[in-house]
Design a protein around this motif. Structure first.
Motif, short mmCIF file in Angstrom:
data_model
loop_
_atom_site.label_atom_id
_atom_site.label_comp_id
_atom_site.label_asym_id
_atom_site.label_seq_id
_atom_site.Cartn_x
_atom_site.Cartn_y
_atom_site.Cartn_z
N THR A 188 0.83 -1.20 0.00
CA THR A 188 0.00 0.00 0.00
C THR A 188 0.86 1.25 0.00
OG1 THR A 188 -1.75 -1.18 1.20
CG2 THR A 188 -1.87 1.22 1.16
N TRP A 189 0.47 2.21 -0.81
CA TRP A 189 1.17 3.48 -0.94
C TRP A 189 0.18 4.63 -0.80
CZ3 TRP A 189 6.45 4.08 -2.76
CH2 TRP A 189 7.11 2.86 -2.94
N ARG A 190 0.73 5.79 -0.47
CA ARG A 190 -0.05 7.02 -0.51
C ARG A 190 0.49 7.89 -1.63
NH1 ARG A 190 0.07 7.16 5.59
NH2 ARG A 190 2.11 8.12 5.31
N ALA A 191 -0.41 8.61 -2.29
CA ALA A 191 0.00 9.53 -3.35
C ALA A 191 -0.74 10.84 -3.16
CB ALA A 191 -0.32 8.95 -4.73
N ASP A 192 0.01 11.94 -3.14
CA ASP A 192 -0.60 13.27 -3.06
C ASP A 192 -1.15 13.64 -4.43
OD1 ASP A 192 0.11 13.51 -0.41
OD2 ASP A 192 2.00 14.53 -0.85
N VAL A 193 -2.44 13.95 -4.47
CA VAL A 193 -3.13 14.24 -5.72
C VAL A 193 -3.61 15.68 -5.73
CG1 VAL A 193 -5.18 13.69 -7.09
CG2 VAL A 193 -3.85 11.85 -6.06
N GLU A 194 -3.42 16.34 -6.85
CA GLU A 194 -3.89 17.71 -7.02
C GLU A 194 -4.47 17.85 -8.42
OE1 GLU A 194 -1.68 21.90 -7.66
OE2 GLU A 194 -1.31 20.99 -5.69
N ILE A 195 -5.77 18.05 -8.51
CA ILE A 195 -6.44 18.20 -9.80
C ILE A 195 -6.80 19.67 -9.99
CG2 ILE A 195 -8.46 17.55 -11.18
CD1 ILE A 195 -8.52 14.92 -9.68
N PRO A 196 -6.20 20.35 -10.97
CA PRO A 196 -6.42 21.79 -11.14
C PRO A 196 -7.74 22.10 -11.83
CG PRO A 196 -4.91 21.00 -12.81
CD PRO A 196 -5.21 19.81 -11.92
N ARG A 197 -8.42 23.11 -11.36
CA ARG A 197 -9.67 23.51 -12.00
C ARG A 197 -9.41 24.22 -13.32
NH1 ARG A 197 -12.91 26.52 -8.02
NH2 ARG A 197 -14.21 27.09 -9.77
N SER A 198 -8.13 24.57 -13.59
CA SER A 198 -7.78 25.25 -14.83
C SER A 198 -7.57 24.29 -15.99
CB SER A 198 -6.49 26.07 -14.63
OG SER A 198 -5.42 25.21 -14.25
N HIS A 199 -7.59 22.98 -15.74
CA HIS A 199 -7.37 22.00 -16.80
C HIS A 199 -8.45 22.16 -17.88
CE1 HIS A 199 -6.68 18.20 -18.85
NE2 HIS A 199 -5.58 18.03 -18.13
N TRP A 200 -8.05 22.04 -19.15
CA TRP A 200 -9.01 22.31 -20.23
C TRP A 200 -10.17 21.33 -20.23
CZ3 TRP A 200 -10.71 19.21 -24.13
CH2 TRP A 200 -9.95 18.09 -24.45
N LEU A 201 -9.99 20.12 -19.67
CA LEU A 201 -11.10 19.17 -19.61
C LEU A 201 -12.23 19.65 -18.68
CD1 LEU A 201 -9.51 15.59 -19.54
CD2 LEU A 201 -10.69 16.72 -21.43
N GLY A 216 -8.90 27.35 -5.92
CA GLY A 216 -7.83 26.36 -5.95
C GLY A 216 -8.24 25.02 -6.51
N ALA A 217 -7.31 24.08 -6.36
CA ALA A 217 -7.47 22.75 -6.94
C ALA A 217 -8.19 21.80 -5.97
CB ALA A 217 -6.09 22.18 -7.28
N LEU A 218 -8.61 20.68 -6.51
CA LEU A 218 -9.11 19.58 -5.68
C LEU A 218 -7.90 18.78 -5.21
CD1 LEU A 218 -11.62 17.94 -4.67
CD2 LEU A 218 -11.27 16.49 -6.69
N GLU A 219 -7.70 18.72 -3.90
CA GLU A 219 -6.53 18.05 -3.35
C GLU A 219 -6.95 16.90 -2.44
OE1 GLU A 219 -4.35 21.11 -1.36
OE2 GLU A 219 -3.58 21.99 -3.22
N GLY A 220 -6.11 15.90 -2.38
CA GLY A 220 -6.39 14.77 -1.49
C GLY A 220 -5.23 13.80 -1.48
N THR A 221 -5.31 12.84 -0.56
CA THR A 221 -4.30 11.79 -0.47
C THR A 221 -4.92 10.48 -0.95
OG1 THR A 221 -3.20 12.87 1.39
CG2 THR A 221 -2.74 10.53 1.05
N LEU A 222 -4.37 9.98 -2.03
CA LEU A 222 -4.87 8.77 -2.67
C LEU A 222 -4.19 7.55 -2.05
CD1 LEU A 222 -6.54 7.54 -5.04
CD2 LEU A 222 -4.49 7.84 -6.46
N GLU A 223 -4.98 6.59 -1.61
CA GLU A 223 -4.45 5.33 -1.10
C GLU A 223 -4.43 4.31 -2.23
OE1 GLU A 223 -6.18 2.11 1.89
OE2 GLU A 223 -5.50 3.91 2.96
N VAL A 224 -3.27 3.77 -2.52
CA VAL A 224 -3.07 2.87 -3.65
C VAL A 224 -2.64 1.51 -3.11
CG1 VAL A 224 -1.88 2.50 -5.84
CG2 VAL A 224 -2.36 4.84 -5.06
N THR A 225 -3.44 0.48 -3.35
CA THR A 225 -3.15 -0.86 -2.83
C THR A 225 -2.98 -1.84 -3.99
OG1 THR A 225 -4.45 -0.44 -0.83
CG2 THR A 225 -3.95 -2.73 -1.35
N PHE A 226 -1.82 -2.49 -4.02
CA PHE A 226 -1.57 -3.52 -5.02
C PHE A 226 -2.20 -4.82 -4.52
CE2 PHE A 226 1.18 -0.19 -6.16
CZ PHE A 226 1.56 -0.36 -7.49
N LEU A 269 -9.69 7.53 -2.81
CA LEU A 269 -9.52 8.95 -2.51
C LEU A 269 -10.68 9.30 -1.59
CD1 LEU A 269 -7.64 11.30 -3.26
CD2 LEU A 269 -9.16 11.83 -5.17
N PRO A 270 -10.46 9.24 -0.25
CA PRO A 270 -11.57 9.31 0.71
C PRO A 270 -12.51 10.49 0.48
CG PRO A 270 -9.52 8.75 1.82
CD PRO A 270 -9.16 9.12 0.42
#
Length: 305
Positions: free
Chosen positions: A29-42, A99-109, A128-129
């Motif tokens: 299991t790993w943690r990953a810091d995630v930041e999704i910007p609201r400025s993204h063209w999608l 700002g962006a949507l931020e969170g800590t993603l839990e990644v489990t193999f 992503l809780p």
């Protein structure tokens, strides 16, 4: 903690990184810091709404970053996704006011099958809780294996084929059924930020999400897509979709060959999670390319241990 270089031009990362750091918390299991910007063209034309495609991309980037930077597989590996599922928890997922949507993603193999001592077949769960969860089934291939299964793909060239039309071009529409063509713009900075010899799977996932949103007025809260074969980059792609009151079942085909199948739904728990088992776990699906012999299959086993 492993920091991810935001400026690194890795061939398998998108033009705008969504994952900034990864950190191992256990063997699997790993943690990953995630930041999704609201400025993204999608995010346009509704910049306050979080696209499901960017959640899927955050999952993909985190899995790749852990394989390369965390597990030391090297940057020459190919993280080949065979299926991906995203479930969105809030009924209407929006960005914060600023700002962006931020969170800590839990990644489990969840499952790892090895080949020649290195991870090869992966089942990876994501959480992503309070925001989203999902699963990715993938293969990790070294360059030589990838080149072998893609030996009949059309050679890459320097020509960029721009497309000024819609991603989804409707051909016919009747009650409960949609037939369309996929419009591919190779100048797109997100889907084509690195050289590819196939149709990007994330583009097909985004197309499925877009069909759902156009039909139901809101993004899907459940999306799963499988890739039984690689899509060839410059082959005509058709979309046949069955539209229900709350979701979509879409098939993407090239010349009668199924390259992707997607299911979307307004309810994130509408479809139980499944995991690849049996012979499929030792195979990778490919498209033979336009010059392949007529008697060849598009299912080629990855070389054994």
């Amino acid at each position: 903690m492993v920091l991810i270089d935001r400026s690194a031009a890795h061939r398998s990362t998108r033009s705008e990184s969504l994952v900034w750091a990864i950190d191992a918390i256990s063997e699997h299991t790993w943690r990953a810091d995630v930041e999704i910007p609201r400025s993204h063209w999608l995010c346009h034309p509704t910049p306050d709404r979080v696209p499901v495609t960017l959640l899927a991309e955050a999952f993909r980037q985190a899995g790749l970053a852990i394989c390369v930077a965390g597990l030391g597989m090297g940057q020459s590996v190919h993280f080949v996704v065979s299926s991906m599922t995203v479930r969105v928890e809030p009924e209407d997922l929006r960005f914060p006011r600023f700002g962006a949507l931020e969170g800590t993603l839990e990644v489990t193999f969840t499952s790892v099958q090895h080949r020649k001592g290195i991870p090869h077949v992966l089942v990876v769960d994501y959480l992503l809780p309070g925001i989203a969860s999902g699963r990715v089934n993938a293969r990790v291939l070294v360059d030589s294996d990838y080149r072998a299964i893609r030996r009949n793909a059309a050679a890459l060239d320097e020509q960029v084929r721009e497309f000024g039309g819609d991603l989804i071009e409707t051909v016919s529409r009747s009650k409960g059924q949609l037939s369309a063509r996929l419009g591919v713009d190779e100048s797109d900075p997100f889907f084509f930020d690195h050289p590819v010899d196939h149709l990007p799977g994330m583009l097909l996932l985004h197309a499925a999400a877009l069909v759902h949103e156009r039909e139901h007025g809101v993004p899907p809260r459940f999306l799963t897509v499988s890739f039984p074969a690689f899509g060839e980059l410059r082959s005509a792609t058709t979309i046949d979709a069955a539209i229900s009151d709350h979701g979509v079942r879409a098939a993407f085909s090239q010349g009668g060959r199924l390259i992707a199948a997607a299911i979307t739904d307004a309810c994130p728990e509408a479809h139980p999670e499944t995991q690849e088992t049996g012979p499929a776990a030792s195979k990778i699906s490919i498209a033979d390319g336009p010059d392949a012999g007529s008697g060849r299959s598009d299912q080629h086993p990855v070389p054994g241990p």
